[in-house]
Design an enzyme around this catalytic site. Structure first.
Site, mmCIF file in Angstrom:
data_model
loop_
_atom_site.group_PDB
_atom_site.id
_atom_site.type_symbol
_atom_site.label_atom_id
_atom_site.label_comp_id
_atom_site.label_asym_id
_atom_site.label_seq_id
_atom_site.Cartn_x
_atom_site.Cartn_y
_atom_site.Cartn_z
ATOM 1 N N GLU A 18 0.877 -1.171 0.000
ATOM 2 C CA GLU A 18 0.000 0.000 0.000
ATOM 3 C C GLU A 18 0.912 1.218 0.000
ATOM 4 O O GLU A 18 1.686 1.419 0.937
ATOM 5 C CB GLU A 18 -0.911 -0.018 1.219
ATOM 6 C CG GLU A 18 -1.935 1.105 1.218
ATOM 7 C CD GLU A 18 -1.822 1.990 2.428
ATOM 8 O OE1 GLU A 18 -1.338 3.138 2.279
ATOM 9 O OE2 GLU A 18 -2.186 1.536 3.510
ATOM 10 N N CYS A 42 -2.593 8.034 4.590
ATOM 11 C CA CYS A 42 -2.485 7.598 3.201
ATOM 12 C C CYS A 42 -3.797 7.773 2.460
ATOM 13 O O CYS A 42 -3.814 7.824 1.226
ATOM 14 C CB CYS A 42 -2.019 6.143 3.135
ATOM 15 S SG CYS A 42 -3.044 5.009 4.093
#
Length: 526
Positions: free
Chosen positions: A256, A295
């Site tokens: 990720e 994020c």
């Protein structure tokens, strides 16, 4: 000040050599040191595979779920201590610390509840049997078998608690031992949580290990059937993908990485409407929570051309009320995690600002109870460009802090094209009361985003948030977002299992779901 030891092969072990130092990002005080130099990582992995893996696989899914429930109980009992560590090491106000700490506890408890409902014991059935031959007696049953390796979890600095347990919970529930490597800058919280769980003795030996300090040698210790889950920058992910353990030996990698996420205001959302107000509130929340260090945070804001100025004014008015400074004081925003991160965000902001208008900038405003020469505190900045097609940097550059860029779109097709210029994102949120527009937006963006977050009048005040990752929903994204998948309920277990096709007589394949426990002793016939 103290040293953060690592927990490997069943023991707390200190590293050798010069440690990296963890600091209070507001005062600059040195809090702890960490070094992984000198650790026998190959032995650590072997112990986790052989000792921890065997003990976990001897339990059913429901029994492993009970272990997760006990871990959550242990951590909940130390919650106040974790808040204090987060304040000192991450510089977060209490509400921001809750996103990390309480989010971790909720995720653990969620997987404990979900796992308690799994009736499978040794492995999981994947579909139903199917015939392979003209005669109906021969067929195939697909199964999902827990990996007999170790899961190496490399986490980012922004979520030292949640980042650890959102990966570890589905791994342990699957029966796979984990070795966690938290980002060094904020490793104190992860270290303390693991220490408390180990001290409570709730997990089998070898099920949970921790490496504090540098990452040198971690991947060299992995073997072909091991797993690697990473959260961080795209550049680091590229290095991981080219490491021989991944590129040659086939270690399964879940990544990720960078994500230039977007928020999209529907054409129907007039100024003052619930959808309009919801977008404004959410942009401000995403700029301020954890100082934009998520994020999933909103980086790009797409609005109809006619509403560009109205949105800019509404967001700016709310941002002007935010207080920034020492989280020990009465402020809305604390600090970035380090002075180095402050410099990185400042440099990224300068690159974006070179082609944008400065719509709201309070970085020169006085901080509350903090020295601007020392503290890593930064007020939020709203940039804007009326030419989103001619400024590629805003679609490619993720500034990991309280920075977002406002852009107008001409029509729906233009809005969708702009969102897709992120080349793969974790999340896009859509603010509209037009069901058809929401549906078509989801269809247009589903292949390039891990999550589409729709906000309409019915949920304008109750939705879980653009950037809030819930364990029930998929977390991850294609393309530059890393191509990985985490969470999503029990879907998270797929990464920690291998799918295998077992062929044979269908009546004998019926015995597969009933398998449990170690294999019995089989005698050979002389």
């Amino acid at each position: 000040m103290h040293m953060l030891d690592s927990y490997v092969h069943g023991a707390w072990v200190g590293g050798t050599g010069e440690p990296a130092w963890l600091k209070d990002p507001v005062t600059g005080e040195t809090l702890a040191g960490a070094s992984s130099a000198g650790l026998d990582l190959a032995r650590a992995c072997a112990y986790a595979r052989d000792t921890g893996g065997a003990a976990l696989r001897a339990l059913s899914y429901a029994e492993r779920a009970a272990l997760l429930a006990r871990v959550a109980e242990v951590l909940t009992g130390q919650r106040d201590k974790y808040y204090e560590i987060a304040l000192r090491n991450s510089g977060t106000v209490k509400n921001d610390s809750a996103v990390d700490i309480d989010g971790a506890l909720y995720t653990l408890s969620y997987y404990a509840r979900q796992g308690a409902r799994i009736e499978d014991r040794a492995w999981r059935m994947d579909g139903t049997p199917d015939t392979l031959a003209k005669e109906p007696g021969f067929g195939v049953q697909h199964v999902l078998a827990p990996v007999r390796g170790v899961a190496m979890l490399i986490n980012a600095f922004n979520f030292p608690a949640w980042g650890l347990w959102e990966k570890a919970a589905p791994a342990l529930l699957s029966g796979v031992p984990v070795i966690a490597k938290p980002a060094t800058a904020t490793a104190w919280l992860a270290h303390e949580m693991v220490r408390d769980v180990i001290a409570a003795g709730v997990l089998p030996d070898g099920a949970l290990s921790l490496v504090c300090g540098g990452s040198a040698g971690l991947l060299d210790a992995l073997q072909p059937l091991d797993l690697l889950s990473f959260t961080g920058s795209a550049d680091t992910a590229m290095q991981l993908r080219t490491h021989p353990s991944v590129a040659r030996d086939g270690v399964r990698l879940n990544a990720e990485t960078d994500s230039v996420n977007s928020a999209l205001l529907g054409p129907d959302a007039l100024p003052g409407s619930p959808a309009f107000e919801a977008l404004v509130r959410e942009v401000v929340r995403e700029l301020s929570v954890k100082s934009g260090q998520k994020c999933t945070a909103i980086r790009r804001i797409f609005v109809p051309q006619a509403h560009y100025e109205a949105v800019a004014q509404a967001i700016g008015a709310r941002l002007a009320t935010l207080t920034v400074g020492n989280p020990r004081a009465d402020v809305r925003m604390g600090a970035l995690v380090s002075r180095a991160q402050y410099e990185s965000v400042s440099a990224g902001l300068a690159r974006l600002a070179a082609g944008c208008d400065m719509l709201h900038d309070r970085r020169q405003a006085p901080l509350v109870d903090a020295d601007p020469a020392i503290a890593a505190c930064m007020a939020p900045t709203l940039l804007g460009t009326r030419d989103p097609d001619g400024h590629p940097a805003v679609h490619h550059t993720e500034v990991f802090g309280p920075v977002a860029t406002l852009m107008p779109y001409r029509d729906a097709d233009h809005a969708w094209a702009l969102a897709r210029r992120g080349q793969g994102s974790l999340v896009a949120s859509v603010y509209t009361d037009d069901t058809r527009f929401l549906a078509h937006t989801a269809l247009a963006l589903a292949d390039s985003h891990g999550r589409i977050h729709g906000v309409s009048a019915e949920v304008a005040k109750s939705h879980t948030g653009h950037g809030n990752v819930m364990p029930q929903s998929l977390h991850g994204g294609p393309g530059r977002a890393g191509g990985g998948e985490e969470l999503g309920g029990l879907r998270a277990l797929a990464f920690y299992h291998r799918r295998c096709a077992v062929q044979g007589a269908l009546q004998r394949l019926d015995a597969l779901p009933r398998l449990h426990g170690p294999a019995p002793a089989f005698e050979t016939v002389p």
